[in-house]
Structure formats: C-alpha cells, structure tokens
Design a protein around this motif. Structure first.
Motif, PDB file in Angstrom:
ATOM      1  N   TYR A   1       0.823  -1.213   0.000  1.00 12.32           N
ATOM      2  CA  TYR A   1       0.000   0.000   0.000  1.00 12.32           C
ATOM      3  C   TYR A   1       0.860   1.267   0.000  1.00 12.32           C
ATOM      4  CZ  TYR A   1      -4.679  -2.035   0.587  1.00 12.32           C
ATOM      5  OH  TYR A   1      -5.874  -2.688   0.382  1.00 12.32           O
ATOM      6  N   ALA A   2       2.064   1.179   0.554  1.00  9.42           N
ATOM      7  CA  ALA A   2       2.932   2.363   0.629  1.00  9.42           C
ATOM      8  C   ALA A   2       3.601   2.688  -0.701  1.00  9.42           C
ATOM      9  CB  ALA A   2       4.003   2.140   1.698  1.00  9.42           C
ATOM     10  N   ILE A   3       3.569   1.744  -1.638  1.00  8.20           N
ATOM     11  CA  ILE A   3       4.272   1.934  -2.909  1.00  8.20           C
ATOM     12  C   ILE A   3       3.421   2.759  -3.878  1.00  8.20           C
ATOM     13  CG2 ILE A   3       5.340   0.794  -4.881  1.00  8.20           C
ATOM     14  CD1 ILE A   3       6.755   0.365  -2.188  1.00  8.20           C
ATOM     15  N   ASP A   4       3.995   3.840  -4.350  1.00  7.62           N
ATOM     16  CA  ASP A   4       3.371   4.649  -5.408  1.00  7.62           C
ATOM     17  C   ASP A   4       3.917   4.121  -6.734  1.00  7.62           C
ATOM     18  OD1 ASP A   4       2.614   6.553  -7.289  1.00  7.62           O
ATOM     19  OD2 ASP A   4       2.867   8.246  -5.913  1.00  7.62           O
ATOM     20  N   ARG A   5       3.203   3.192  -7.331  1.00  6.06           N
ATOM     21  CA  ARG A   5       3.687   2.547  -8.553  1.00  6.06           C
ATOM     22  C   ARG A   5       3.737   3.511  -9.737  1.00  6.06           C
ATOM     23  NH1 ARG A   5       1.223  -1.052  -5.219  1.00  6.06           N
ATOM     24  NH2 ARG A   5       2.070  -3.192  -5.122  1.00  6.06           N
ATOM     25  N   GLU A   6       2.801   4.434  -9.761  1.00  4.30           N
ATOM     26  CA  GLU A   6       2.816   5.405 -10.856  1.00  4.30           C
ATOM     27  C   GLU A   6       4.055   6.288 -10.770  1.00  4.30           C
ATOM     28  OE1 GLU A   6      -0.638   7.656 -13.154  1.00  4.30           O
ATOM     29  OE2 GLU A   6      -0.296   8.533 -11.174  1.00  4.30           O
ATOM     30  N   ALA A   7       4.506   6.601  -9.564  1.00  2.00           N
ATOM     31  CA  ALA A   7       5.730   7.384  -9.410  1.00  2.00           C
ATOM     32  C   ALA A   7       6.932   6.612  -9.940  1.00  2.00           C
ATOM     33  CB  ALA A   7       5.938   7.752  -7.937  1.00  2.00           C
ATOM     34  N   ILE A   8       6.964   5.296  -9.713  1.00  2.28           N
ATOM     35  CA  ILE A   8       8.052   4.473 -10.249  1.00  2.28           C
ATOM     36  C   ILE A   8       8.045   4.532 -11.775  1.00  2.28           C
ATOM     37  CG2 ILE A   8       8.901   2.103 -10.502  1.00  2.28           C
ATOM     38  CD1 ILE A   8       7.870   1.591  -7.646  1.00  2.28           C
ATOM     39  N   VAL A   9       6.862   4.375 -12.364  1.00  3.08           N
ATOM     40  CA  VAL A   9       6.740   4.407 -13.827  1.00  3.08           C
ATOM     41  C   VAL A   9       7.231   5.749 -14.376  1.00  3.08           C
ATOM     42  CG1 VAL A   9       5.071   4.472 -15.724  1.00  3.08           C
ATOM     43  CG2 VAL A   9       4.909   2.690 -13.975  1.00  3.08           C
ATOM     44  N   ASN A  10       6.878   6.829 -13.704  1.00  5.31           N
ATOM     45  CA  ASN A  10       7.217   8.158 -14.217  1.00  5.31           C
ATOM     46  C   ASN A  10       8.636   8.586 -13.862  1.00  5.31           C
ATOM     47  OD1 ASN A  10       4.678   8.506 -15.397  1.00  5.31           O
ATOM     48  ND2 ASN A  10       3.800   9.366 -13.521  1.00  5.31           N
ATOM     49  N   GLU A  11       9.073   8.320 -12.630  1.00  4.24           N
ATOM     50  CA  GLU A  11      10.361   8.827 -12.170  1.00  4.24           C
ATOM     51  C   GLU A  11      11.537   7.960 -12.610  1.00  4.24           C
ATOM     52  OE1 GLU A  11      10.709  11.687 -10.791  1.00  4.24           O
ATOM     53  OE2 GLU A  11       8.585  12.101 -10.496  1.00  4.24           O
ATOM     54  N   ILE A  12      11.323   6.650 -12.699  1.00  2.00           N
ATOM     55  CA  ILE A  12      12.412   5.742 -13.090  1.00  2.00           C
ATOM     56  C   ILE A  12      12.354   5.431 -14.586  1.00  2.00           C
ATOM     57  CG2 ILE A  12      13.510   3.514 -12.675  1.00  2.00           C
ATOM     58  CD1 ILE A  12      13.584   5.508 -10.299  1.00  2.00           C
TER      59      ILE A  12
END
Length: 522
Positions: A310-321
């Motif tokens: 729940y703590a993981i922002d997966r969209e941030a991973i997609v966008n930032e990495i």
C-alpha cells in the motif's frame, strides 16, 4: 557498500530525479584511445549492453540476462515463441505430439550443423543435454525440465520424453525455455568449463573471441536458415552505466545499445540519426521477502507485507524511473496471458499511505530496519532508492546493498538475504511461468509455503482445459494479492536505440532476447 534510507521526508519530496544521475563518466569506453576490436564496416555491428564482465555462455549452467543476449545468438531453441499469438512455433524441432498424457514425441529438423565442424545436430544431442541437466541438477531442473522422467533418442531425428505428470505447458516451458541444446561431441571434448567460455552452438553466429567485457561473434557460414545472418561480425561490449552507453552510441563508438536511461528517449526520438524501440515486456520489477531463514523478521506478518504494498506509489516508479516506458501493476500476469484481468487489481497505483499505516498498527509494528539487495542494473538501483523513501513513511528503513550480478545471485539463490528488489523476465507465454517458480513451496526461493497456493499451482500445471486453467490462475492472483509473498511494481518496456541506417531488427518482449540474425545496414 550499503546505503540506508530511513524514516524521513514527505510524500511530496519523494522523487528519483532529485537523487542525482549517478553517472560513472566516460572512462569505461570513451576517450581511452583503445582501437575498436573490429573495423567498422557495412557488415559489422558494435553493441553496448549493461553489466560487467561476461560470464558463462553455456545453456547447462545458469547465465545472467546480459549473457542471454549473446547466448540466444549462438544457440537456437527447439521451439520459439510467436509473440503476437502467444504460441510456440518450430525452430530446431519441426513437430511435437502428446500421444498420451505422459509422453511427448518431438521430430527434429534435419541437416542442421554445429559450429566449427562439430557435425550434425541430432536427437542424441538433445538427449545428452537433457540428461546432463538432470544428472548435474542444473538450474533448469527446477524450472523448465522438472516434469521429465526420462528422455531418449528414437532414431536420428526423433526424441521421446516421458514425464512424471501431465504438463500442458510442456511445449512453451520445456521445449521453449528449456530447449537450448549443447553439442555432445564438443562438450565431451572441451569439458564443461571450456565449453561455457567458448560454446559450440547451431545459431546464426559463432563465438570468435571472449575477454572480460568484450565478446566477438562471427557469422556462421553453415547456418540452416538461407540468407542469414546478414552481418559478418558482432562485437558486444558491456558498459555498466546507461549514460556512458548512450554517449558511446552518440559519438559513433557503438551502433546499437540496450537499456538506455528512459529520460533520454524524448530527445532521441527527435534525433534523426537514431531509431528507438520500446516494447512492452513480459517482465516485472518486484520485491521478495526471505520467509524461509528469517523467522523473526517483521515482514513475516502478512499485514506488514500488505502495508509495504500500500505504501508503494507505482505510478511514481513508472514516471520517475522509467519516464512512462512501463505499466504500473500489482499482480504477476501481464496482458495477453491466460488469466490476465487488469494491471491494478487491489492496491492503488498511487498507493494509500493511511491504509499502510493502519496495517502497520494492526500488526503491532512501529518500525524496523531491513537490508534490501539488488543487482548491478543501474535503473533498479535508482528504483530501490525511490521505494526506500516511500516505505520510510511507514517507519521502515531499507538498508540498501548494491551488488554485481554474480554477488546478487550468490546471495539470492542460497537464501542469504532478507529482502530483494529486482526484475524478472517471464520465459514462456503460459501463466505457469508467471507464478509456479515464485510461489509454489517446492519452487520458491523465498520459502513461501501455502498449501492452498500449492494446490492451485499444481492443478494449473496438470489441467488441460483452458477455461478451467483461466479460473485457476485468477484464483492464484487473488491469493497472491492477499498474501503478498511478492510485491509487484510495474511491467517494464524493453528499450533499444540504434543507428538509423540499421534495418531488420525485430524487438521482443523478453529482456534476454535480442536476435540479430535479420539485422543489416541499409
């Protein structure tokens, strides 16, 4: 060297772009004054890949993704994947049949020659390879070859397999992923160690030289597919840093690179000198927990693992990495696979910090420190820093340990880890390849054990009715999302950038497959 990212910062401050590029400079290749291993010509190709020194190249010893890029240009499979149709098609095997539940008969292609005058490829080579795997208890025994009871040559061009149980995914998993065959004559003459360094295959290219971070392949003059390969030579150079790889391409020191930094793709797509390929991959980035040898770890509690998810922002991973070159997902079955429903099934793509904190409180865990390992893929190291910042908001400190691929595999395969963040490529177009090896108690490295999961996964292997199998794998996903023995972040794209004058490259959704036999200069 370990790095610790602990409980600090806020959601608004979590951005990988703020961590710095981590570039290693240009000393690995650029400005060294070293002459290229081969002269650039219309039939030569210089390829830059990730990682360090090239290791084993033999199919009967575990090789890494970087090595696989070379292996699949030296060896041909028994069956290859038609990626568009998610099905298996002939390669070295022309026909295959399942005349009874426990018997598979395979008819081989005639007239295929081994490299460097080692004779004809026959059923004896296939039987020898499989038996060598079984007798040496190689990595493939636990992955692709597990169902095999016996194998024998039935004449020069027919192989008969007897299995321990029915296995509907036999063509894709066993004959596909497990279908790289070694040359019996060469392997016996050279010995296993020498063969792993300079293997003899049947593929479009044969190995000419190998030293450290460079491998040179030469055209196989006896290749069975007319007109292929179209290149005379391929030079592979491993360059760990993605920025350095790309700079080498831009300066004309390389012709083709894999895994560039996605942040550079926007500019590259506008540059008329290069072609950019970005293909949705059959792979995911994930976290895995050691549930076998760490009985007192806080993550043994299901609520803690759920809190991390729940703590993981997966969209941030997609966008930032990945700068959009990936798809957020919380489950293991990608689009196109039997049992796929949608990328996000339970956990919000932007996370739910409040829910994560509630679950930590429910588990009675206020915070803890845990070592998390990853390999030498620079994009995963960046991702781990970002994820560490995310979980720090629920009191968890990730002590980051970056390893080379050999060191990572040594710890991971021998259960000498607490937690990992890594990526994996699915090796067959069947849902069995997404789940059994990772979640069945007889296959999972993590030690995860749940009788209900085992029953589903074993049933999925033996069931031949595709409608019933689809239901089984939907239930597998639902149980995975509830138990969280693994946490999935995203399905990543496979990216290559190469000189615009190159034509004929066909990208694949498998990270370890970049076939160069059809590539030529226009």
């Amino acid at each position: 060297m370990s790095r610790i990212i602990g409980p600090s910062g806020s959601r608004g401050g979590i951005t990988r772009r703020g961590f710095g590029s981590g570039a290693l400079g240009t000393g690995l290749l650029l400005g060294t004054g070293r002459a290229p291993a081969i002269a650039q010509g219309k039939r030569d190709l210089r390829v830059g890949v990730f990682g360090g020194e090239f290791g084993n190249l033999s199919p009967v010893i575990r090789y890494d993704i970087q090595g696989g890029l070379v292996v699949y240009n030296i060896f041909d499979l028994l069956l290859k994947i038609d990626f568009a149709k998610h099905s298996m098609v002939p390669m070295l095997a022309l026909e295959w049949a399942n005349p009874s539940p426990l018997v598979w008969r395979v008819k081989l292609r005639e007239g295929v020659k081994w490299h460097k005058g080692f004779g004809e490829f026959t059923s004896d080579d296939v039987a020898y390879t499989i038996n060598y795997h079984l007798e040496s208890k190689s990595f493939q025994v636990g992955t692709a070859l597990f169902p095999i009871d016996t194998v024998k040559a039935d004449g020069k061009y027919v192989v008969e397999f007897k299995t321990k149980q029915p296995f509907g995914a036999f063509p894709g998993v066993t004959l596909g992923y497990g279908g790289l065959t070694i040359c019996q004559k060469a392997h016996k003459e050279m010995g296993n160690d020498a063969y792993s360094a300079m293997p003899i295959g049947t593929g479009p290219f044969q190995i000419e030289s190998k030293r450290g971070t460079e491998i040179v392949l030469a055209r196989n003059p006896d290749y069975w597919q007319p007109g292929l390969p179209k290149l005379d030579r391929v030079v592979y150079r491993s360059i760990p840093d993605s920025t350095t790889r790309l700079q080498a391409l831009q300066k004309g020191e390389l012709d083709f690179v894999t895994h560039p930094d996605p942040k550079d793709l926007k500019a590259l797509r506008k540059d008329g000198k290069f072609t950019v390929q970005s293909t949705p991959g059959w792979e995911w980035d994930y976290q895995q927990f050691n549930l076998k040898t760490k009985p007192d770890a806080a993550y043994q509690k299901k609520a803690v693992r759920q809190a991390i998810s729940y703590a993981i922002d997966r969209e941030a991973i997609v966008n930032e990495i990945y700068y959009g070159e990936a798809l957020a997902t919380d489950n293991q079955i990608p689009a196109g696979y039997l049992g796929h429903r949608k990328p996000m099934m339970k956990y919000p793509k932007n996370g739910d910090l409040k829910k994560a904190q509630e679950l930590m409180a429910q588990a009675g865990v206020k915070g803890y420190e845990v070592e998390v390992i990853t390999s030498d893929k620079d994009w995963l190291r960046k991702e781990l820093e970002l994820v560490a910042a995310m979980v720090s908001q629920i009191g968890i400190t990730y002590k980051i340990r970056n390893l080379d691929m050999g060191g990572y595999n040594n710890l991971w395969l021998n259960n000498r880890f607490d937690q990992v963040l890594e990526d994996i490529t699915l090796v067959a177009p069947d849902p069995d390849a997404t789940s059994w090896w990772f979640l069945n108690s007889k296959g999972s490295i993590s030690g995860y054990s749940n009788p209900a999961m085992d029953a589903l996964l074993d049933g999925g292997r033996m069931e031949l009715d595709q409608g019933k199998r689809e239901t089984i794998y939907k239930n597998v996903v639902d149980l995975t999302l509830e138990e969280c023995p693994m946490i999935y972040h995203c399905n990543t794209n496979n990216i290559q950038v190469y000189d615009k004058k190159l034509v004929g490259f066909v990208p694949a959704p498998l990270e370890y497959t970049e076939k160069l036999d059809t590539v030529s200069w226009s």
